[in-house]
Structure formats: C-alpha cells, structure tokens
Design an enzyme around this catalytic site. Sequence first.
Site, PDB file in Angstrom:
ATOM      1  N   ASP A  17       0.643  -1.183  -0.021  1.00  0.00           N
ATOM      2  CA  ASP A  17      -0.059   0.116   0.006  1.00  0.00           C
ATOM      3  C   ASP A  17       0.871   1.192  -0.141  1.00  0.00           C
ATOM      4  O   ASP A  17       1.581   1.336  -0.970  1.00  0.00           O
ATOM      5  CB  ASP A  17      -0.995  -0.032   1.244  1.00  0.00           C
ATOM      6  CG  ASP A  17      -2.055   1.051   1.118  1.00  0.00           C
ATOM      7  OD1 ASP A  17      -3.089   0.793   0.433  1.00  0.00           O
ATOM      8  OD2 ASP A  17      -1.753   1.873   1.940  1.00  0.00           O
ATOM      9  N   TYR A  31      -1.861  11.013   2.071  1.00  0.00           N
ATOM     10  CA  TYR A  31      -2.629  11.513   0.941  1.00  0.00           C
ATOM     11  C   TYR A  31      -2.643  12.886   0.729  1.00  0.00           C
ATOM     12  O   TYR A  31      -2.822  13.399  -0.595  1.00  0.00           O
ATOM     13  CB  TYR A  31      -4.076  11.036   1.287  1.00  0.00           C
ATOM     14  CG  TYR A  31      -4.215   9.224   1.421  1.00  0.00           C
ATOM     15  CD1 TYR A  31      -4.763   8.580   0.213  1.00  0.00           C
ATOM     16  CD2 TYR A  31      -3.949   8.780   2.646  1.00  0.00           C
ATOM     17  CE1 TYR A  31      -4.634   7.081   0.525  1.00  0.00           C
ATOM     18  CE2 TYR A  31      -4.028   7.437   2.697  1.00  0.00           C
ATOM     19  CZ  TYR A  31      -4.557   6.731   1.714  1.00  0.00           C
ATOM     20  OH  TYR A  31      -4.523   5.323   1.869  1.00  0.00           O
ATOM     21  N   HIS A  85      -7.169  -6.891  -0.541  1.00  0.00           N
ATOM     22  CA  HIS A  85      -5.897  -5.895  -0.309  1.00  0.00           C
ATOM     23  C   HIS A  85      -4.868  -6.339   0.731  1.00  0.00           C
ATOM     24  O   HIS A  85      -3.691  -5.737   0.419  1.00  0.00           O
ATOM     25  CB  HIS A  85      -6.605  -4.342  -0.051  1.00  0.00           C
ATOM     26  CG  HIS A  85      -5.535  -3.322   0.100  1.00  0.00           C
ATOM     27  ND1 HIS A  85      -4.947  -3.108  -1.265  1.00  0.00           N
ATOM     28  CD2 HIS A  85      -5.113  -2.510   0.918  1.00  0.00           C
ATOM     29  CE1 HIS A  85      -4.198  -1.831  -0.898  1.00  0.00           C
ATOM     30  NE2 HIS A  85      -4.359  -1.421   0.302  1.00  0.00           N
TER      31      HIS A  85
END
Length: 339
Positions: A101, A245, A310
């Site tokens: 990730d 982010y 994931h």
Amino acid sequence: MEGIEHRTVRANGINIHLAEKGDGPIILFLHGFPEFWYSWRHQLHAFASLGYRAVAPDLRGYGDSDAPADVNNYTYFHVVGDLIGVLDAIGADKVFVVGHDWGALIAWYLCLFRPDRVKALVSLSVAFPRRDAMNKPIDTFRAFYGDEYYICRFQGAIETELVEIGIDKEPRSIEAEFAEIGIDKVLKYILTSVPAAPFYLPKGKALREQIDIPITLPSWLSEDELKCYVTQYEKTGFTGSLNYYRNLDLGWELTAPWTGSKVEVPTKFIVGDLDLNYNTPRFRESMNFDVMKKHVPLLEDIVVMKGVGHFLQEEKPDEINQHIHDFFSSISISSMVYL
C-alpha cells in the site's frame, strides 16, 4: 509479540519506532494505511526463522513514531529520508525491501531516489507510480472517480449536509467523521470490507450507514488482532496517516525532475485479484507486465493471487512469505554468481 524487539532510532530529525527480529541479511518491511508495524507480524517471525533480520518501522505519523504537526512534512522525500536515516542507524548498507500500500509507494520512491541502498524490491498492491507530467494526481482522481472517491475525501475538510442545513458551522474533516462513527468500526470496515472496486466514502449520514454495519471478521483477522489496530489508532488518531494522501499533489510537483525516470532495482510485484487497486481503472492498466517493464526494466515477475484482497500479507501470509523468500533467494544466488 514473542521474540520481537522494539526500539526507537533517531532518523531525519525525528524518532522512528522499529520492530525487528532475527539476524542475517536485512529485509525492510514498509506498511501502508491503515496499518503500522503490526501488519508484518507474520513476516517478522517467518523471515527471522529463515535467517534474515526482519525490520518493520512505523512510518512517520504512524504507531509509535513521531508525527510532525505540519501537513507538508509527509512528502515522499521526507519519508524516504527517514528510511535512509533508519538504514544508517541500524548499520545497513543495502537491504531487501518489501512494501505494501503506501509502504509500496514509498518503496518505489526509495528505489528511484536511492537505488544504491536497495538489493531488491517486492511491491504489494501498488504498481510503479509513473508520473503524469501534465496532470496533478488529485485533479485526475476527481475527474475519473468523483469527489467521493476515498483519496479525494481524505484531502481535508468538506461540507456535509449538516453544514448545508445549518447544524454544523464549518466543514468537517474526515477525521471528525471517523471519530463520530467510532475508530473501531472504521478500522474493522477498512481492513475487512473494502470492495473489489473503486473505493468511495460518501458524505455525512451515508458514510455512517456504509461503515456502521454488522461485520463478521474473516479467518485471517482475530478479535485480538483487530484490537491491536484499534488500540494504536485510538492513541494516534488518523491525521498523520492521512497526511500522506494530502501530499500527493505536492509530491507530484517536487518529483518533476524524475519524470520519465526508471527504477533500476530487481523487482517482483504481487497483487490480489480482489484488491481495490486491481479492480480500479487506470490502476489496473499499470499492473500489466509489459507496461510496468518499460519503467522497471529489472521487473522479473507479476503475480496475481486468486481470491485475495488488499491486505494480502495478512490474508495469505504463508503464500506471500514463499513468494518473497523465493525471489530474494534468487537475487542472493545471482549476486554470488557474479562475485
């Protein structure tokens, strides 16, 4: 956990917490969101038993590492700088790297900026981030997926229907929305129930309705393991992790000199066929072997694991460990041949 040692090192001007086990060649394990070192618990034990020194830091803003207050202190350069500081602190010249990730994204930039410190890379879930010279990331995400795409929702405060009808005076941050729903419910949902599709977080009441649902934990995540995540995030909150982010556009600006650059490190890429990234247009195309090979010329293999989502290093630890071990062993043998 038994046999895992914990310590804090000073790196790049901040304190970085490390979990480590074993002796031998070093593997640096880099976690993603919403994780911390604990997501590599299976790998720390397994690779220590295989003769490696397994090291899993809490990235800045996560776990027991420092979380700088300035939102702009979470660029690729800051985090890669932390990792170089960690390698220096533990006396490591070159290491094997495994990233998942956000940890995979940071690992790609570590290989791009400092290939001299990396023996080989295994990237989980996130393909090589080829830089689009013409379009900023957040504008691109909004154009393709809309304002409720999770990365767009993580950017900062937004107006909900409560602002529109006068109950809230100011826009609310996603952190405030998560806190209202409950950190335990948010983590349980993200870790177990993100769909195999583009991931959306609607605004206001609809977000609570999406997350606040009965969830039966999968076999790979026990109540005690989930509690470890909840306890950590109740202590730290989400702001540090979300700041990654919030630096996507700044990172895009700062990496302009690397437009068109290639990663010159032996690499293996692994993704689950139920991963949200694998099932999101534009991301999926970047996971094609021929496409990635253009930017990662030493790419050796792409593995798509069937029936895996994931969090593949937790969902299928034995299979992931075997993939990592086989690849790094082959690199070590190749290095010996050319001595």
